[in-house]
Design a protein around this motif. Structure first.
Motif, mmCIF file in Angstrom:
data_model
loop_
_atom_site.group_PDB
_atom_site.id
_atom_site.type_symbol
_atom_site.label_atom_id
_atom_site.label_comp_id
_atom_site.label_asym_id
_atom_site.label_seq_id
_atom_site.Cartn_x
_atom_site.Cartn_y
_atom_site.Cartn_z
ATOM 1 N N MET A 1 0.732 -1.237 0.374
ATOM 2 C CA MET A 1 -0.082 0.360 -0.104
ATOM 3 C C MET A 1 0.643 1.034 0.499
ATOM 4 N N SER A 2 0.230 2.277 -0.804
ATOM 5 C CA SER A 2 0.985 3.728 -0.618
ATOM 6 C C SER A 2 0.728 4.292 0.329
ATOM 7 N N ASP A 3 1.945 5.193 0.696
ATOM 8 C CA ASP A 3 1.213 6.438 1.447
ATOM 9 C C ASP A 3 0.501 6.795 1.851
ATOM 10 N N ALA A 4 0.239 7.447 0.620
ATOM 11 C CA ALA A 4 -1.109 7.857 0.242
ATOM 12 C C ALA A 4 -2.350 7.102 0.665
ATOM 13 N N GLY A 5 -2.016 5.923 0.113
ATOM 14 C CA GLY A 5 -3.588 5.090 0.957
ATOM 15 C C GLY A 5 -3.692 4.597 2.182
ATOM 16 N N ARG A 6 -2.264 4.695 3.101
ATOM 17 C CA ARG A 6 -2.434 4.681 4.541
ATOM 18 C C ARG A 6 -2.547 5.187 4.873
ATOM 19 N N ALA A 7 -2.444 6.699 4.609
ATOM 20 C CA ALA A 7 -2.594 8.032 4.819
ATOM 21 C C ALA A 7 -4.368 8.131 5.138
ATOM 22 N N GLN A 8 -4.974 7.871 4.421
ATOM 23 C CA GLN A 8 -6.311 8.374 3.797
ATOM 24 C C GLN A 8 -6.861 6.740 4.755
ATOM 25 N N GLN A 9 -6.485 5.233 5.213
ATOM 26 C CA GLN A 9 -6.920 4.532 5.761
ATOM 27 C C GLN A 9 -7.156 5.018 7.645
ATOM 28 N N ALA A 10 -5.259 5.785 7.869
ATOM 29 C CA ALA A 10 -5.293 6.203 9.132
ATOM 30 C C ALA A 10 -6.386 7.272 9.599
ATOM 31 N N GLY A 11 -5.977 8.356 8.220
ATOM 32 C CA GLY A 11 -8.021 9.304 8.172
ATOM 33 C C GLY A 11 -9.196 9.222 8.499
ATOM 34 N N GLN A 12 -9.361 8.124 6.931
ATOM 35 C CA GLN A 12 -10.841 6.698 8.364
ATOM 36 C C GLN A 12 -10.813 6.344 9.447
ATOM 37 N N ALA A 13 -10.036 5.400 10.433
ATOM 38 C CA ALA A 13 -9.642 5.498 11.577
ATOM 39 C C ALA A 13 -9.934 6.068 12.119
#
Length: 192
Positions: A1-13
């Motif tokens: 997963m890319s950094d953008a995807g992880r940031a998006q998941q972290a933001g969602q969480a």
């Protein structure tokens, strides 16, 4: 997963966690508000109950005091009536004064019996009924009673202050001779 995807998941969480925390805070605030409202109702109910108890106690004390006062007044009126009856019995012959004293004694005994039987509540109730039926007569009686009480109070004050009730003279108190001394003679009227 890319950094953008992880940031998006972290933001969602973080968003979900913030939403859950806000929901729990709102629920806790609602619980606190409900508890506070319930406590306020309980305190208000207790205050109403205590105020009612205090009012009942005060009313009972006033009634008890009024009953005691009525009993004392009835005893005093009865004593006066007995004194009048004794005066009437000792009066010689039939005279208008004896008749008046006898009537005063009988009226005093009736008033004392009425107070013993009905007390202050009965007296006040009868006065209210009379005032509703005949307001003019009630007001006239109240005015006369007020005048009589005022005159009695004034006479009592004069007696307490040592005033003998002498009428005032134009010369003031210096025009009267000292106690034990004869008044001066008026010119042209020896011995007067």
């Amino acid at each position: 997963m890319s950094d953008a995807g992880r940031a998006q998941q972290a933001g969602q969480a973080a968003k979900e966690q913030a939403s859950a925390t806000a929901s729990r805070a709102a629920q806790s605030a609602g619980d606190v508000a409900g508890t506070a409202a319930e406590q306020a109702r309980a305190v208000a109910g207790e205050a109403r109950q205590q105020a009612g108890n205090a009012a009942r106690d005060l009313r009972q004390r006033v009634l008890d005091e009024g009953h005691g006062q009525a009993q004392r007044l009835a005893g005093t009126v009865r004593q006066w009536a007995d004194d009048f009856a004794g005066m009437a019995q000792n009066a010689p012959g039939e005279s208008p004064a004896r008749t008046l004293v006898t009537q005063a004694a009988d009226g005093g005994h009736r008033a004392a019996d009425y107070l013993d039987k009905n007390g202050v509540d009965g007296l006040l109730g009868d006065l209210q009924k009379f005032a509703r039926r005949r307001p003019g007569a009630f007001l006239g009686g109240a005015v006369l009673a007020g005048l009589a009480v005022g005159r009695l109070a004034k006479a009592g004050k004069a007696v307490r202050s040592g005033d003998s009730g002498r009428p005032a003279t134009s010369g003031g108190d210096d025009a009267l001779p000292p106690a034990g001394q004869a008044p001066p003679e008026l010119p042209g009227y020896p011995g007067v």
